[in-house]
Design a protein around this motif. Structure first.
Motif, PDB file in Angstrom:
ATOM      1  N   GLY A  19      32.402   8.900   5.519  1.00  0.00           N
ATOM      2  CA  GLY A  19      33.629   8.913   6.304  1.00  0.00           C
ATOM      3  C   GLY A  19      33.630   9.909   7.441  1.00  0.00           C
ATOM      4  N   ALA A  20      32.545  10.667   7.583  1.00  0.00           N
ATOM      5  CA  ALA A  20      32.478  11.657   8.668  1.00  0.00           C
ATOM      6  C   ALA A  20      32.342  10.994  10.034  1.00  0.00           C
ATOM      7  N   GLY A  21      31.770   9.795  10.056  1.00  0.00           N
ATOM      8  CA  GLY A  21      31.596   9.081  11.323  1.00  0.00           C
ATOM      9  C   GLY A  21      30.151   8.944  11.749  1.00  0.00           C
ATOM     10  N   LYS A  22      29.222   9.099  10.823  1.00  0.00           N
ATOM     11  CA  LYS A  22      27.787   9.023  11.155  1.00  0.00           C
ATOM     12  C   LYS A  22      27.423   7.698  11.809  1.00  0.00           C
ATOM     13  N   SER A  23      27.747   6.598  11.134  1.00  0.00           N
ATOM     14  CA  SER A  23      27.385   5.278  11.661  1.00  0.00           C
ATOM     15  C   SER A  23      28.141   4.959  12.946  1.00  0.00           C
ATOM     16  N   THR A  24      29.389   5.414  13.020  1.00  0.00           N
ATOM     17  CA  THR A  24      30.201   5.157  14.212  1.00  0.00           C
ATOM     18  C   THR A  24      29.614   5.857  15.428  1.00  0.00           C
ATOM     19  N   VAL A  25      29.285   7.133  15.277  1.00  0.00           N
ATOM     20  CA  VAL A  25      28.716   7.889  16.391  1.00  0.00           C
ATOM     21  C   VAL A  25      27.329   7.371  16.738  1.00  0.00           C
ATOM     22  N   ALA A  26      26.513   7.113  15.711  1.00  0.00           N
ATOM     23  CA  ALA A  26      25.159   6.596  15.952  1.00  0.00           C
ATOM     24  C   ALA A  26      25.213   5.254  16.667  1.00  0.00           C
ATOM     25  N   TYR A  61      16.538   1.663  17.743  1.00  0.00           N
ATOM     26  CA  TYR A  61      16.897   0.915  16.527  1.00  0.00           C
ATOM     27  C   TYR A  61      17.732   1.819  15.649  1.00  0.00           C
ATOM     28  N   LEU A  62      18.829   1.261  15.106  1.00  0.00           N
ATOM     29  CA  LEU A  62      19.740   2.011  14.248  1.00  0.00           C
ATOM     30  C   LEU A  62      19.562   1.587  12.798  1.00  0.00           C
ATOM     31  N   LEU A  63      19.238   2.556  11.947  1.00  0.00           N
ATOM     32  CA  LEU A  63      19.137   2.335  10.506  1.00  0.00           C
ATOM     33  C   LEU A  63      20.393   2.888   9.854  1.00  0.00           C
ATOM     34  N   ASP A  64      21.116   2.028   9.156  1.00  0.00           N
ATOM     35  CA  ASP A  64      22.360   2.432   8.510  1.00  0.00           C
ATOM     36  C   ASP A  64      22.190   2.404   6.995  1.00  0.00           C
ATOM     37  N   GLY A  65      22.776   3.395   6.319  1.00  0.00           N
ATOM     38  CA  GLY A  65      22.599   3.527   4.877  1.00  0.00           C
ATOM     39  C   GLY A  65      22.956   2.285   4.094  1.00  0.00           C
ATOM     40  N   ASP A  66      24.114   1.682   4.364  1.00  0.00           N
ATOM     41  CA  ASP A  66      24.525   0.487   3.636  1.00  0.00           C
ATOM     42  C   ASP A  66      23.615  -0.695   3.933  1.00  0.00           C
ATOM     43  N   ASN A  67      23.241  -0.859   5.209  1.00  0.00           N
ATOM     44  CA  ASN A  67      22.384  -1.992   5.585  1.00  0.00           C
ATOM     45  C   ASN A  67      21.029  -1.930   4.896  1.00  0.00           C
ATOM     46  N   VAL A  68      20.449  -0.740   4.818  1.00  0.00           N
ATOM     47  CA  VAL A  68      19.138  -0.585   4.184  1.00  0.00           C
ATOM     48  C   VAL A  68      19.198  -0.948   2.709  1.00  0.00           C
ATOM     49  N   ARG A  69      20.327  -0.666   2.076  1.00  0.00           N
ATOM     50  CA  ARG A  69      20.458  -0.970   0.647  1.00  0.00           C
ATOM     51  C   ARG A  69      20.652  -2.464   0.385  1.00  0.00           C
ATOM     52  N   ARG A  97      16.913  10.082  -3.833  1.00  0.00           N
ATOM     53  CA  ARG A  97      15.749  10.742  -3.239  1.00  0.00           C
ATOM     54  C   ARG A  97      14.728   9.705  -2.773  1.00  0.00           C
ATOM     55  N   GLU A  98      14.506   8.675  -3.598  1.00  0.00           N
ATOM     56  CA  GLU A  98      13.562   7.615  -3.232  1.00  0.00           C
ATOM     57  C   GLU A  98      14.081   6.824  -2.032  1.00  0.00           C
ATOM     58  N   ASN A  99      15.394   6.635  -1.970  1.00  0.00           N
ATOM     59  CA  ASN A  99      16.004   5.951  -0.839  1.00  0.00           C
ATOM     60  C   ASN A  99      15.673   6.668   0.469  1.00  0.00           C
ATOM     61  N   ILE A 100      15.830   7.991   0.480  1.00  0.00           N
ATOM     62  CA  ILE A 100      15.552   8.779   1.681  1.00  0.00           C
ATOM     63  C   ILE A 100      14.057   8.795   1.976  1.00  0.00           C
ATOM     64  N   ARG A 101      13.218   8.846   0.930  1.00  0.00           N
ATOM     65  CA  ARG A 101      11.762   8.827   1.146  1.00  0.00           C
ATOM     66  C   ARG A 101      11.346   7.537   1.860  1.00  0.00           C
ATOM     67  N   ARG A 102      11.863   6.409   1.391  1.00  0.00           N
ATOM     68  CA  ARG A 102      11.503   5.128   2.008  1.00  0.00           C
ATOM     69  C   ARG A 102      11.980   5.067   3.457  1.00  0.00           C
ATOM     70  N   VAL A 103      13.205   5.487   3.670  1.00  0.00           N
ATOM     71  CA  VAL A 103      13.748   5.457   5.028  1.00  0.00           C
ATOM     72  C   VAL A 103      12.960   6.388   5.938  1.00  0.00           C
ATOM     73  N   SER A 144      19.166   7.168  12.631  1.00  0.00           N
ATOM     74  CA  SER A 144      19.206   6.962  11.190  1.00  0.00           C
ATOM     75  C   SER A 144      20.456   7.620  10.630  1.00  0.00           C
ATOM     76  N   ALA A 145      21.378   6.825  10.071  1.00  0.00           N
ATOM     77  CA  ALA A 145      22.665   7.342   9.599  1.00  0.00           C
ATOM     78  C   ALA A 145      22.747   7.256   8.080  1.00  0.00           C
ATOM     79  N   PHE A 146      22.513   8.383   7.429  1.00  0.00           N
ATOM     80  CA  PHE A 146      22.511   8.455   5.967  1.00  0.00           C
ATOM     81  C   PHE A 146      23.198   9.747   5.529  1.00  0.00           C
ATOM     82  N   ILE A 147      23.949   9.699   4.445  1.00  0.00           N
ATOM     83  CA  ILE A 147      24.548  10.923   3.918  1.00  0.00           C
ATOM     84  C   ILE A 147      23.461  11.960   3.689  1.00  0.00           C
ATOM     85  N   SER A 148      22.351  11.539   3.057  1.00  0.00           N
ATOM     86  CA  SER A 148      21.209  12.424   2.766  1.00  0.00           C
ATOM     87  C   SER A 148      21.676  13.835   2.429  1.00  0.00           C
ATOM     88  N   PRO A 149      22.282  14.018   1.258  1.00  0.00           N
ATOM     89  CA  PRO A 149      23.024  15.245   0.956  1.00  0.00           C
ATOM     90  C   PRO A 149      22.197  16.504   0.742  1.00  0.00           C
TER      91      PRO A 149
END
Length: 210
Positions: A47-54, A69-77, A92-98, A114-119
């Motif tokens: 909800g911070a706006g990562k995908s919107t700003v990207a 090219y824009l990679l979005d967290g939901d789209n990749v999943r 962790r594996e999700n971020i490794r693949r991306v 690349s727009a991911f929470i990646s905490p």
């Protein structure tokens, strides 16, 4: 198949998989596109706006003639990472693949957003280490938990508060803010258009775009 056989097969596979160096180089691909490849890694709370700003930044770059090219967290999943859940190991594996994917896209000479929470800082650092120095720009889309929860565009905070979602970042799973991001966007204060201008300014100063 026994664990020992599986382990042996994995070792043999590693020994026989050799990187193939292509004749067309990364530099030639980038020169053809008349740009510098880079990975812009947008991180922040849901909800911070990562995908919107990207997305707005990609639109601006495309209008200026750059290849992106824009990679979005939901789209990749929906595809590449659809077999992964939201446990610590799976995230962790999700971020490794991306990370590996962004490396390949940068090798193609693209400007990758690349727009991911990646905490976790460690995971973001692992992606940074995949790329040459200066080719990974961490973009911290900084919005407070209160603001993100008030926005709640997907209704996820409401579900997390109700116990319907576990391991939700900011509620029952931690988010580690970047210490020294290359780009720090205050999404609590500025509109998307201003945040895009700030990104463009940094990209210009770093001679990634003209």
């Amino acid at each position: 198949m026994s664990n020992s056989v599986l382990a042996s097969a994995e070792i043999n596979k590693d020994e026989n998989v050799i990187w193939h160096q292509h004749q067309v180089t990364k530099s030639e691909r980038a020169t053809l596109k008349n740009q510098q490849p880079v990975v812009l890694w947008f991180t922040g709370l849901s909800g911070a706006g990562k995908s919107t700003v990207a997305g707005a930044l990609e639109t601006e770059l495309t209008q200026r003639g750059y290849h992106t090219y824009l990679l979005d967290g939901d789209n990749v999943r929906h595809g590449l990472c659809r077999d992964l859940g939201f446990s610590k190991q799976d995230r962790r594996e999700n971020i490794r693949r991306v990370g590996e994917l962004t490396k390949l896209m940068a090798d193609a000479g693209l400007i990758v957003l690349s727009a991911f929470i990646s905490p976790h800082r460690e995971e973001r650092s692992l992606v940074r280490e995949l790329l040459p120095q200066g080719e990974f720009l961490e973009v911290f889309v900084n919005a407070s938990l209160a603001v993100c929860e008030a926005r709640d565009p997907k209704g996820l905070y409401k579900k997390a508060r109700a116990g319907e979602i576990n391991n939700f970042t900011g509620i029952d799973s931690e988010y580690e803010q970047p210490v020294e991001p290359e780009i720090h966007l205050n999404a609590d204060v500025y509109e998307v258009s201003e945040l895009v201008k700030q990104c463009i300014q940094v990209l210009t100063e770093r001679s990634i775009i003209r």
